[in-house]
Design a protein around this motif. Structure first.
Motif, PDB file in Angstrom:
ATOM      1  N   THR A   1       0.769  -1.135  -0.070  1.00  0.00           N
ATOM      2  CA  THR A   1       0.200   0.163  -0.026  1.00  0.00           C
ATOM      3  C   THR A   1       0.741   1.198   0.167  1.00  0.00           C
ATOM      4  N   ILE A   2       1.976   1.245   0.756  1.00  0.00           N
ATOM      5  CA  ILE A   2       2.744   2.250   0.874  1.00  0.00           C
ATOM      6  C   ILE A   2       3.559   2.610  -0.521  1.00  0.00           C
ATOM      7  N   ALA A   3       4.018   1.389  -1.235  1.00  0.00           N
ATOM      8  CA  ALA A   3       4.637   1.462  -2.426  1.00  0.00           C
ATOM      9  C   ALA A   3       3.325   2.120  -3.470  1.00  0.00           C
ATOM     10  N   THR A   4       2.247   1.601  -3.219  1.00  0.00           N
ATOM     11  CA  THR A   4       1.103   2.037  -4.462  1.00  0.00           C
ATOM     12  C   THR A   4       0.995   3.591  -4.175  1.00  0.00           C
ATOM     13  N   ILE A   5       0.932   4.088  -2.893  1.00  0.00           N
ATOM     14  CA  ILE A   5       0.813   5.441  -2.784  1.00  0.00           C
ATOM     15  C   ILE A   5       1.834   6.301  -3.268  1.00  0.00           C
ATOM     16  N   GLY A   6       3.364   5.844  -2.972  1.00  0.00           N
ATOM     17  CA  GLY A   6       4.482   6.264  -3.729  1.00  0.00           C
ATOM     18  C   GLY A   6       4.331   6.553  -4.953  1.00  0.00           C
ATOM     19  N   SER A   7       3.775   5.617  -5.823  1.00  0.00           N
ATOM     20  CA  SER A   7       3.825   5.431  -7.267  1.00  0.00           C
ATOM     21  C   SER A   7       2.680   6.269  -8.050  1.00  0.00           C
TER      22      SER A   7
ATOM     23  N   PRO B   1       8.653  10.789   0.178  1.00  0.00           N
ATOM     24  CA  PRO B   1       8.673  10.191   1.508  1.00  0.00           C
ATOM     25  C   PRO B   1       8.057   8.707   1.364  1.00  0.00           C
ATOM     26  N   ALA B   2       7.119   8.417   0.508  1.00  0.00           N
ATOM     27  CA  ALA B   2       6.310   7.267   0.648  1.00  0.00           C
ATOM     28  C   ALA B   2       7.233   6.171   0.158  1.00  0.00           C
ATOM     29  N   ILE B   3       7.924   6.419  -0.929  1.00  0.00           N
ATOM     30  CA  ILE B   3       9.207   5.622  -1.712  1.00  0.00           C
ATOM     31  C   ILE B   3      10.209   5.425  -0.431  1.00  0.00           C
ATOM     32  N   VAL B   4      10.503   6.420   0.257  1.00  0.00           N
ATOM     33  CA  VAL B   4      11.603   6.349   1.187  1.00  0.00           C
ATOM     34  C   VAL B   4      11.191   5.506   2.183  1.00  0.00           C
ATOM     35  N   PHE B   5       9.853   5.413   2.630  1.00  0.00           N
ATOM     36  CA  PHE B   5       9.382   4.782   3.859  1.00  0.00           C
ATOM     37  C   PHE B   5       9.362   3.212   3.175  1.00  0.00           C
ATOM     38  N   TYR B   6       8.802   2.803   1.998  1.00  0.00           N
ATOM     39  CA  TYR B   6       8.822   1.729   1.204  1.00  0.00           C
ATOM     40  C   TYR B   6      10.239   0.938   1.532  1.00  0.00           C
ATOM     41  N   ASN B   7      11.215   1.636   0.995  1.00  0.00           N
ATOM     42  CA  ASN B   7      12.738   1.145   0.902  1.00  0.00           C
ATOM     43  C   ASN B   7      13.110   1.025   2.239  1.00  0.00           C
ATOM     44  N   ILE B   8      12.916   1.755   3.246  1.00  0.00           N
ATOM     45  CA  ILE B   8      13.276   1.446   4.535  1.00  0.00           C
ATOM     46  C   ILE B   8      12.710   0.196   5.162  1.00  0.00           C
ATOM     47  N   LEU B   9      11.472  -0.172   4.893  1.00  0.00           N
ATOM     48  CA  LEU B   9      10.839  -1.236   5.270  1.00  0.00           C
ATOM     49  C   LEU B   9      11.144  -2.451   4.567  1.00  0.00           C
ATOM     50  N   LEU B  10      11.384  -2.434   3.196  1.00  0.00           N
ATOM     51  CA  LEU B  10      11.894  -3.557   2.471  1.00  0.00           C
ATOM     52  C   LEU B  10      13.244  -3.979   3.109  1.00  0.00           C
ATOM     53  N   ARG B  11      14.043  -2.901   3.531  1.00  0.00           N
ATOM     54  CA  ARG B  11      15.621  -3.362   3.772  1.00  0.00           C
ATOM     55  C   ARG B  11      15.344  -4.328   5.469  1.00  0.00           C
ATOM     56  N   LYS B  12      14.261  -3.487   6.252  1.00  0.00           N
ATOM     57  CA  LYS B  12      14.165  -4.066   7.326  1.00  0.00           C
ATOM     58  C   LYS B  12      13.568  -5.527   7.500  1.00  0.00           C
ATOM     59  N   MET B  13      12.563  -5.648   6.637  1.00  0.00           N
ATOM     60  CA  MET B  13      11.882  -7.093   6.144  1.00  0.00           C
ATOM     61  C   MET B  13      12.979  -8.094   5.677  1.00  0.00           C
TER      62      MET B  13
END
Length: 147
Positions: free
Chosen positions: A64-70, A122-134
């Motif tokens: 959902t975060i990635a969708t918002i960012g894109s 920021p949404a894309i930054v959030f997505y990348n941070i979460l992806l790395r944590k995952m």
């Protein structure tokens, strides 16, 4: 006078419609990011029997975060196109060219694009941070369950 009415309509439509949608997207993105960070902080990898179970829990709401960012830039672009169309329509309807009205209408329209980018980045930054944590959590699970 009619020209002023169209510009006011464009201003209201963009401010309350497009900008409102972008603000909502921004709030949802931030809320989901904070929720995921809190979830990742409290996750106990030893309770997961399979990697797939862990990945399913980790991936909730990340798309959902990635969708918002894109899509945020496209929502902003829609506001820009609508603003420019209404500005030119109202100028053509009156038949007079007032540079002040044109510049005001175009500036209003471009505000929507800027807001779209302010939401998307920021949404894309959030997505990348979460992806790395995952990835880190899954790797830790794999290390712990080797053997």
């Amino acid at each position: 006078m009619e020209n002023s009415g169209w510009l006011e309509f464009a201003h209201s439509a963009i401010d309350y419609g497009i900008i409102g949608i972008l603000v909502l997207m921004s709030v949802v993105s931030l809320w989901l990011f904070v929720e995921r960070i809190m979830t990742y902080g409290g996750i106990r990898i030893e309770t997961y029997k399979t990697k797939e179970e862990l990945e399913l829990d980790l991936g909730n709401n990340v798309s959902t975060i990635a969708t918002i960012g894109s899509n945020a830039p496209y929502v902003g672009l829609l506001g820009t196109v609508l603003g420019i169309m209404i500005t030119f329509y109202s100028l053509g309807d009156v038949g007079a060219v007032d540079p002040k009205k044109i510049m005001t209408g175009l500036a209003l329209a471009l505000k929507a694009t800027a807001m779209g980018l302010v939401v998307a980045i920021p949404a894309i930054v959030f997505y990348n941070i979460l992806l790395r944590k995952m990835e880190r959590i899954v790797t830790l699970w794999e290390i712990k369950n080797k053997g």
